[in-house]
Design an enzyme around this catalytic site. Sequence first.
Site, short mmCIF file in Angstrom:
data_model
loop_
_atom_site.label_atom_id
_atom_site.label_comp_id
_atom_site.label_asym_id
_atom_site.label_seq_id
_atom_site.Cartn_x
_atom_site.Cartn_y
_atom_site.Cartn_z
N HIS A 203 36.46 40.25 37.69
CA HIS A 203 37.75 41.75 38.14
C HIS A 203 38.16 42.42 37.34
O HIS A 203 39.35 41.70 37.03
CB HIS A 203 37.93 40.21 38.97
CG HIS A 203 38.74 41.34 40.11
ND1 HIS A 203 37.60 41.92 41.65
CD2 HIS A 203 40.10 41.05 40.78
CE1 HIS A 203 38.88 42.27 42.10
NE2 HIS A 203 40.36 41.83 41.70
N ASP B 28 32.06 39.20 39.26
CA ASP B 28 33.10 39.88 39.24
C ASP B 28 32.87 38.34 40.72
O ASP B 28 32.08 38.54 41.64
CB ASP B 28 33.29 40.61 40.22
CG ASP B 28 34.77 41.25 41.28
OD1 ASP B 28 35.73 39.77 41.02
OD2 ASP B 28 35.73 41.83 41.17
N SER C 254 40.35 46.94 43.38
CA SER C 254 40.79 45.16 44.33
C SER C 254 40.84 45.87 45.68
O SER C 254 40.95 46.93 46.37
CB SER C 254 41.91 44.55 43.94
OG SER C 254 40.93 43.35 43.72
#
Length: 222
Positions: free
Chosen positions: A203, A171, A121
């Site tokens: 995610h 995601d 991320s």
Amino acid sequence: MTVRPAPTHLDGPRLAPASGRPARQLIVILHGYGADGADLIDLGRAWQGQFPDAAFVAPDAPETLPFEAVGGRQWFALSERSPDEYRLGSEAARPALDRFLDAELAALSLDGGALALVGFSQGAMMAFQCGLRRKAPPAALVAFSGLLPGAARLEAIGTESPVLIVHGSDDDVVPAYHAEAADQALTQAGVVSSLHLLSGLGHSIDERGMVLGGRFLERAFA
């Protein structure tokens, strides 16, 4: 939008080589927004069998979140979640990460080619921002569930580091089109990029991603 310089000192959980021998590789794992190094050091534990001579470190990002009750840390603030914020924030945070990587490599008597950067991320943004611009290109960059900041400013990166992008098709935090855009921009810039979109994944990093990342790093270090 105000971007603050990042603090200069980073630290976090480490794993010494499982072999007990001096480290031959350094794998640095960069966590996402709102987490810390302890959140991802288990990724290193999962890979120790493949890389018995690797040292692993997962540094904590330099800033605490502005929401004290939430906890966790950030590499840079996310208020607007805009392309400019991603680029400017990652640029401001890069010097501290660069210094940390230099110090870790020096402590292990390793050169830059023994380094791999793995990010999740926001940590993937930092892996891109820093790894693509290292004077000594890392052996590999792995980006899980991230995006490429400053995709329009890749003309002068000149890196030889291969890149693996792994992203969940479902995601809803960083939509999968960011992975496809990163792969396209890197390829156009001459970077060897490999993209894997994992069906049904949100995610996060799952077993498929860990296997893909481990195999990619094996090839890169070989």
